[in-house]
Write a protein that holds these residues in place. Structure first.
Motif, short mmCIF file in Angstrom:
data_model
loop_
_atom_site.label_atom_id
_atom_site.label_comp_id
_atom_site.label_asym_id
_atom_site.label_seq_id
_atom_site.Cartn_x
_atom_site.Cartn_y
_atom_site.Cartn_z
N ILE A 43 6.26 -7.94 -10.62
CA ILE A 43 6.71 -8.23 -9.24
C ILE A 43 7.00 -6.92 -8.50
N ALA A 44 7.68 -6.00 -9.19
CA ALA A 44 8.02 -4.72 -8.57
C ALA A 44 6.76 -3.95 -8.17
N ASP A 45 5.76 -3.91 -9.07
CA ASP A 45 4.50 -3.21 -8.75
C ASP A 45 3.83 -3.84 -7.54
N LYS A 46 3.78 -5.18 -7.56
CA LYS A 46 3.13 -5.90 -6.45
C LYS A 46 3.83 -5.59 -5.13
N LEU A 47 5.16 -5.65 -5.15
CA LEU A 47 5.92 -5.40 -3.91
C LEU A 47 5.77 -3.96 -3.43
N LEU A 48 5.89 -3.01 -4.38
CA LEU A 48 5.79 -1.60 -3.98
C LEU A 48 4.42 -1.31 -3.37
N ASN A 49 3.37 -1.88 -3.97
CA ASN A 49 2.02 -1.66 -3.43
C ASN A 49 1.86 -2.27 -2.05
N ALA A 50 2.33 -3.51 -1.90
CA ALA A 50 2.20 -4.19 -0.60
C ALA A 50 2.98 -3.42 0.47
N LEU A 51 4.16 -2.93 0.10
CA LEU A 51 4.99 -2.20 1.08
C LEU A 51 4.37 -0.85 1.45
N ARG A 52 3.74 -0.21 0.47
CA ARG A 52 3.09 1.09 0.76
C ARG A 52 1.92 0.91 1.72
N LYS A 53 1.21 -0.23 1.55
CA LYS A 53 0.00 -0.47 2.38
C LYS A 53 0.34 -0.92 3.79
N LYS A 54 1.51 -1.49 3.95
CA LYS A 54 1.86 -2.10 5.25
C LYS A 54 1.93 -1.05 6.36
N ILE A 55 1.29 -1.39 7.48
CA ILE A 55 1.37 -0.49 8.65
C ILE A 55 2.23 -1.19 9.70
N TYR A 56 3.29 -0.53 10.11
CA TYR A 56 4.23 -1.10 11.08
C TYR A 56 3.86 -0.62 12.48
N PRO A 57 4.51 -1.19 13.52
CA PRO A 57 4.22 -0.74 14.88
C PRO A 57 4.32 0.79 15.01
N LYS A 58 3.55 1.31 15.94
CA LYS A 58 3.45 2.77 16.20
C LYS A 58 2.94 3.51 14.97
N ASP A 59 2.09 2.80 14.19
CA ASP A 59 1.44 3.41 13.04
C ASP A 59 2.44 3.99 12.02
N THR A 60 3.56 3.31 11.90
CA THR A 60 4.62 3.80 11.01
C THR A 60 4.38 3.32 9.57
N HIS A 61 4.65 4.18 8.62
CA HIS A 61 4.59 3.82 7.21
C HIS A 61 5.98 3.98 6.60
N VAL A 62 6.32 3.07 5.73
CA VAL A 62 7.64 3.14 5.09
C VAL A 62 7.50 2.83 3.61
N THR A 63 8.23 3.54 2.78
CA THR A 63 8.26 3.18 1.36
C THR A 63 9.66 2.63 1.06
N ALA A 64 9.80 2.11 -0.15
CA ALA A 64 11.10 1.54 -0.52
C ALA A 64 11.42 1.87 -1.98
N THR A 65 12.70 1.86 -2.28
CA THR A 65 13.16 2.10 -3.66
C THR A 65 13.86 0.84 -4.14
N MET A 66 13.65 0.50 -5.42
CA MET A 66 14.23 -0.73 -5.96
C MET A 66 15.08 -0.47 -7.20
N GLY A 67 16.17 -1.19 -7.28
CA GLY A 67 16.98 -1.23 -8.49
C GLY A 67 16.88 -2.64 -9.05
N ILE A 68 16.50 -2.75 -10.33
CA ILE A 68 16.19 -4.08 -10.87
C ILE A 68 16.94 -4.35 -12.18
#
Ligand code: GTP
Length: 229
Positions: free
Chosen positions: A170-195
């Motif tokens: 699940i963590a791999d899937k989420l991290l990949n999807a979040l890395r690929k996501k392009i937000y308004p104004k061509d913004t990219h964001v990553t995230a950190t998880m504690g599991i």
């Protein structure tokens, strides 16, 4: 529905108690220009109008109730569940797992360098990122998972019936999807998880603290990653 039933009971009582029918007959006898077959449709129309009015008020009240209920359990910006609803759900899950001995996984997620987005792109873009981020979570997670906004740019997910290897996927899937996501104004964001995975044999505070400690470790190790307890 209840109101319609009450209105009908009211009419029934009116007719029974004050002998409404008799009064109608008397009225039509006293007033030659008022035939009974003219009075009854008038009463019938009044009854139907009243029932319709009661029904529309009831529908309106139900709409208000649904909105109020939604606002009490959802975060107004992202529409994910709010912190209060999540803690109640997690507490319930801990009790369930304590009995069933099935594991659940808790994921605490924090957006990386979110302050920079607010500072460089503006608060509105920051809000758009939070909304887009929430949409990724909703899209990628299973229906049985519960995702909530924990506060600010921090999110929390409860994955039911999920052991450590599944949590890794699940963590791999989420991290990949979040890395690929392009937000308004061509913004990219990553995230950190504690599991952390639990069988419900610890308190909620301890489980959350474990996830939080892992999140902190992930941030100090360079962000954009998942750390497991
Ligand atoms: N636009 C927007 N910003 C928010 C909201 N809630 C919190 N924030 C901002 O989120 C930022 C969080 O900043 P920090 O706690 O420093 O975290 P960070 O910049 O993500 O840094 P790291 O967590 O270390 O990666 C702050 O600037 C808050 O003002 C919100 O609802 N909308």
């Amino acid at each position: 529905m209840i109101i319609i039933v009450l209105v009908n009971i009211g009419f029934f009582w009116l007719f029974a108690k004050i002998d409404m029918l008799e009064k109608l007959v008397e009225f039509s006898e006293d007033h030659e220009d008022w035939e009974l077959d003219e009075i009854i449709p008038v009463f019938f129309t009044m009854a139907v109008s009243l029932a319709y009015f009661a029904y529309s008020r009831w529908k309106e009240a139900m709409g208000f109730y649904r909105t109020a209920h939604r606002l009490s359990i959802r975060d107004s910006l992202t529409d994910l569940y709010n912190r209060r609803y999540f803690t109640e759900t997690l507490q319930q899950e801990i009790s369930n797992c304590n009995r069933s001995k099935l594991p659940f996984t808790l994921i605490l997620i924090d957006l990386d360098d979110f302050k920079r987005i607010n500072d460089t792109m503006g608060h509105e873009t920051g809000d758009d990122v939070l909304v887009g981020f929430s949409q990724v979570l909703s899209k990628e997670l299973r229906k049985s998972d519960t995702a909530a906004r924990w506060g600010g740019e921090e999110f929390i997910i409860l994955c039911r019936n999920t052991d450590n290897p599944s949590a890794q996927m699940i963590a791999d899937k989420l991290l990949n999807a979040l890395r690929k996501k392009i937000y308004p104004k061509d913004t990219h964001v990553t995230a950190t998880m504690g599991i952390t995975t639990s069988f419900g044999n610890e308190t909620m505070e301890i489980i959350i603290k474990k996830a939080d400690d892992c999140l902190y470790t992930g941030k100090s190790r360079g962000k954009n990653q998942a750390v497991f307890a």
